[in-house]
Design a protein around this motif. Structure first.
Motif, PDB file in Angstrom:
ATOM      1  N   GLU A  28      -5.784 -14.333   3.291  1.00  0.00           N
ATOM      2  CA  GLU A  28      -7.104 -15.230   2.709  1.00  0.00           C
ATOM      3  C   GLU A  28      -8.405 -16.775   3.089  1.00  0.00           C
ATOM      4  OE1 GLU A  28      -5.009 -19.397  -0.170  1.00  0.00           O
ATOM      5  OE2 GLU A  28      -5.511 -19.616   2.124  1.00  0.00           O
ATOM      6  N   ALA A  29      -8.047 -16.283   4.333  1.00  0.00           N
ATOM      7  CA  ALA A  29      -9.260 -16.473   5.061  1.00  0.00           C
ATOM      8  C   ALA A  29     -10.054 -15.165   5.801  1.00  0.00           C
ATOM      9  CB  ALA A  29      -8.628 -16.939   6.401  1.00  0.00           C
ATOM     10  N   GLY A  30      -9.759 -14.403   5.214  1.00  0.00           N
ATOM     11  CA  GLY A  30     -10.506 -13.595   4.955  1.00  0.00           C
ATOM     12  C   GLY A  30     -10.892 -12.168   5.876  1.00  0.00           C
ATOM     13  N   MET A  31      -9.870 -11.888   6.505  1.00  0.00           N
ATOM     14  CA  MET A  31      -8.957 -11.096   7.780  1.00  0.00           C
ATOM     15  C   MET A  31      -7.986 -10.206   6.965  1.00  0.00           C
ATOM     16  SD  MET A  31      -7.768 -13.026  10.736  1.00  0.00           S
ATOM     17  CE  MET A  31      -8.303 -14.099  11.525  1.00  0.00           C
ATOM     18  N   SER A  32      -8.431  -8.678   7.717  1.00  0.00           N
ATOM     19  CA  SER A  32      -7.682  -7.296   7.468  1.00  0.00           C
ATOM     20  C   SER A  32      -6.576  -7.003   7.326  1.00  0.00           C
ATOM     21  CB  SER A  32      -8.934  -6.472   6.766  1.00  0.00           C
ATOM     22  OG  SER A  32      -8.730  -6.029   8.361  1.00  0.00           O
ATOM     23  N   VAL A  33      -5.155  -7.106   6.963  1.00  0.00           N
ATOM     24  CA  VAL A  33      -3.908  -7.512   7.721  1.00  0.00           C
ATOM     25  C   VAL A  33      -2.968  -6.535   7.138  1.00  0.00           C
ATOM     26  CG1 VAL A  33      -1.925  -8.835   7.379  1.00  0.00           C
ATOM     27  CG2 VAL A  33      -3.888 -10.218   6.862  1.00  0.00           C
ATOM     28  N   LEU A  34      -2.378  -6.185   8.344  1.00  0.00           N
ATOM     29  CA  LEU A  34      -1.648  -4.865   8.000  1.00  0.00           C
ATOM     30  C   LEU A  34       0.309  -5.947   8.521  1.00  0.00           C
ATOM     31  CD1 LEU A  34       0.031  -1.942   7.024  1.00  0.00           C
ATOM     32  CD2 LEU A  34      -0.611  -1.457   9.565  1.00  0.00           C
ATOM     33  N   VAL A  35       1.100  -5.373   7.463  1.00  0.00           N
ATOM     34  CA  VAL A  35       2.363  -5.611   8.056  1.00  0.00           C
ATOM     35  C   VAL A  35       3.488  -4.782   8.012  1.00  0.00           C
ATOM     36  CG1 VAL A  35       4.724  -6.387   7.069  1.00  0.00           C
ATOM     37  CG2 VAL A  35       2.145  -7.924   7.033  1.00  0.00           C
ATOM     38  N   ALA A  36       3.807  -4.562   9.681  1.00  0.00           N
ATOM     39  CA  ALA A  36       4.546  -3.323   9.995  1.00  0.00           C
ATOM     40  C   ALA A  36       6.163  -3.624   9.754  1.00  0.00           C
ATOM     41  CB  ALA A  36       3.676  -3.199  11.053  1.00  0.00           C
ATOM     42  N   GLY A  46      10.147  -5.071   3.269  1.00  0.00           N
ATOM     43  CA  GLY A  46      10.927  -4.154   1.904  1.00  0.00           C
ATOM     44  C   GLY A  46      11.004  -4.909   0.841  1.00  0.00           C
ATOM     45  N   ASP A  47      11.967  -6.016   1.298  1.00  0.00           N
ATOM     46  CA  ASP A  47      12.435  -6.345  -0.237  1.00  0.00           C
ATOM     47  C   ASP A  47      10.806  -6.930  -1.483  1.00  0.00           C
ATOM     48  OD1 ASP A  47      14.859  -6.389   0.129  1.00  0.00           O
ATOM     49  OD2 ASP A  47      14.854  -8.154   1.368  1.00  0.00           O
ATOM     50  N   TRP A  48      10.153  -7.737   0.062  1.00  0.00           N
ATOM     51  CA  TRP A  48       8.531  -8.030  -0.624  1.00  0.00           C
ATOM     52  C   TRP A  48       8.543  -6.971  -1.804  1.00  0.00           C
ATOM     53  CZ3 TRP A  48       9.856 -11.500   2.612  1.00  0.00           C
ATOM     54  CH2 TRP A  48      10.165 -12.876   2.915  1.00  0.00           C
ATOM     55  N   ALA A  49       8.045  -5.606  -0.698  1.00  0.00           N
ATOM     56  CA  ALA A  49       7.265  -4.707  -1.468  1.00  0.00           C
ATOM     57  C   ALA A  49       7.391  -4.142  -2.746  1.00  0.00           C
ATOM     58  CB  ALA A  49       7.024  -3.605  -0.124  1.00  0.00           C
ATOM     59  N   ASP A  50       9.029  -4.195  -2.674  1.00  0.00           N
ATOM     60  CA  ASP A  50      10.238  -3.102  -3.915  1.00  0.00           C
ATOM     61  C   ASP A  50       9.742  -3.556  -5.113  1.00  0.00           C
ATOM     62  OD1 ASP A  50      10.958  -1.092  -2.274  1.00  0.00           O
ATOM     63  OD2 ASP A  50      12.498  -2.150  -2.151  1.00  0.00           O
ATOM     64  N   SER A  51       9.934  -6.104  -5.232  1.00  0.00           N
ATOM     65  CA  SER A  51       9.656  -6.184  -5.947  1.00  0.00           C
ATOM     66  C   SER A  51       8.068  -6.489  -6.550  1.00  0.00           C
ATOM     67  CB  SER A  51       9.990  -7.566  -5.951  1.00  0.00           C
ATOM     68  OG  SER A  51      11.056  -8.117  -4.651  1.00  0.00           O
ATOM     69  N   ALA A  52       6.780  -6.307  -5.549  1.00  0.00           N
ATOM     70  CA  ALA A  52       5.430  -6.406  -6.130  1.00  0.00           C
ATOM     71  C   ALA A  52       4.334  -5.354  -6.028  1.00  0.00           C
ATOM     72  CB  ALA A  52       5.353  -7.362  -4.469  1.00  0.00           C
ATOM     73  N   GLY A  53       5.627  -3.929  -5.722  1.00  0.00           N
ATOM     74  CA  GLY A  53       4.139  -2.990  -6.326  1.00  0.00           C
ATOM     75  C   GLY A  53       2.960  -3.770  -5.584  1.00  0.00           C
ATOM     76  N   GLU A  54       1.864  -3.253  -6.195  1.00  0.00           N
ATOM     77  CA  GLU A  54       1.129  -3.871  -6.018  1.00  0.00           C
ATOM     78  C   GLU A  54       0.231  -4.568  -6.027  1.00  0.00           C
ATOM     79  OE1 GLU A  54      -1.332  -0.162  -5.307  1.00  0.00           O
ATOM     80  OE2 GLU A  54       1.002   0.088  -4.794  1.00  0.00           O
ATOM     81  N   SER A  55       0.646  -5.819  -6.229  1.00  0.00           N
ATOM     82  CA  SER A  55       0.274  -7.286  -6.128  1.00  0.00           C
ATOM     83  C   SER A  55       0.279  -8.085  -5.001  1.00  0.00           C
ATOM     84  CB  SER A  55       0.869  -7.936  -7.428  1.00  0.00           C
ATOM     85  OG  SER A  55       2.745  -8.295  -7.165  1.00  0.00           O
ATOM     86  N   LEU A  56       1.175  -7.274  -3.491  1.00  0.00           N
ATOM     87  CA  LEU A  56       0.547  -8.168  -2.051  1.00  0.00           C
ATOM     88  C   LEU A  56      -0.996  -7.937  -2.154  1.00  0.00           C
ATOM     89  CD1 LEU A  56       3.702  -7.376  -0.495  1.00  0.00           C
ATOM     90  CD2 LEU A  56       3.491  -9.672  -1.628  1.00  0.00           C
ATOM     91  N   GLU A 181       6.290 -12.420  -3.779  1.00  0.00           N
ATOM     92  CA  GLU A 181       5.389 -13.662  -4.039  1.00  0.00           C
ATOM     93  C   GLU A 181       5.408 -13.807  -2.496  1.00  0.00           C
ATOM     94  OE1 GLU A 181       5.233 -15.111  -8.358  1.00  0.00           O
ATOM     95  OE2 GLU A 181       5.702 -16.336  -6.550  1.00  0.00           O
ATOM     96  N   VAL A 182       4.136 -14.357  -2.197  1.00  0.00           N
ATOM     97  CA  VAL A 182       3.819 -15.216  -1.034  1.00  0.00           C
ATOM     98  C   VAL A 182       2.834 -16.227  -1.604  1.00  0.00           C
ATOM     99  CG1 VAL A 182       3.675 -12.448   0.201  1.00  0.00           C
ATOM    100  CG2 VAL A 182       0.973 -13.246  -0.483  1.00  0.00           C
TER     101      VAL A 182
END
Ligand SMILES: Nc1ncnc2c1ncn2[C@@H]1O[C@H](COP(=O)(O)OP(=O)(O)OP(=O)(O)O)[C@@H](O)[C@H]1O
Ligand SMILES: [Mg+2]
Length: 211
Positions: A28-36, A46-56, A181-182
């Motif tokens: 939100e503050a403008g950084m590019s972020v990767l979650v591993a 994985g829980d989030w990614a499965d439910s969120a699809g492309e919306s994260l 959702e986040v």
């Protein structure tokens, strides 16, 4: 590029919750972020990614080995946030991840029983790795300010580096993995207060990094 690892060998303290929502406010503050995620089961993100699809609002990789973290550094992200398994058996994996990390965040729950397991992770893993770190008190009862004060006082007494920001318990956080959702996407009653906690955390993190 900064690699931030979220760890605590005690399970269920909020590592994945902290990581996903911190990722959201950094983005939100403008950084590019990767979650591993170095949990072989990759349950957390994985829980989030499965439910969120492309919306994260940020990117997530699947399960990553500590050796692969070195390659992630080559990618054009401002921040890589690494989620880790909460178990005593994970010591070797955690040591390997810490050797690739620039900063570590250790979430803990308030209460005297949380301190000993936390100290074990700090002394056995984080300090030997020489990684700067802060403990983060999570799951503070929003109605009992004293709980947060007591936890911070305890950390001061033991001279454990910590955030002065604390994160409150809100039910919205517990539904979030299922909803995919986040915190920046929450709607409903407590969502403003929940996101406020994470924006405070972000701003304290910037202050720490500036030093
Ligand atoms: N601030 C909070 N408010 C409400 N619920 C929370 C909060 N932080 C964490 N939780 C809930 O506590 C539980 C454990 O959180 P989480 O999965 O993030 O912990 P973890 O440390 O990643 O666990 P594990 O060690 O199993 O990976 C989840 O149900 C989560 O929704
Ligand atoms: Mg987790």
């Amino acid at each position: 590029m900064r690699v931030i690892t979220v760890l605590n060998q005690k399970g269920g303290v909020g590592k994945s919750t902290v990581l996903m929502n911190l990722a959201a406010v950094l983005q939100e503050a403008g950084m590019s972020v990767l979650v591993a995620d170095v949990d072989p089961q990759a349950t957390s993100s994985g829980d989030w990614a499965d439910s969120a699809g492309e919306s994260l609002p940020f990117d997530i990789t699947g399960s990553t080995s500590p050796a692969e973290l070195a390659q992630l550094r080559q990618l054009p992200y401002d921040v890589v946030l690494v989620d880790t398994p909460g178990s005593m058996e994970a010591g070797d994996v955690l040591a390997a991840v810490l050797s690739q990390s620039d900063f570590a965040i250790l979430p803990m729950e308030p209460g005297p029983l949380s301190v000993k397991p936390l100290m074990r992770t700090v002394e056995k893993l984080v300090v030997p790795a020489g990684v700067p770190y802060r403990v983060l008190v999570n799951k503070v009862d929003p109605r009992v300010q004293q709980d947060a004060d007591d936890a911070l006082e305890m950390l001061r007494t033991y001279e454990i580096p910590h955030f002065t920001t604390t994160l409150r318990t809100y039910k919205v956080h517990t539904f979030a993995p299922l909803a995919g959702e986040v915190v920046t996407q929450y709607t409903g009653r407590a969502s403003m207060r929940a996101v406020e906690d994470f924006r405070k955390l972000h701003s304290e993190l910037l202050t720490i990094w500036a030093k």
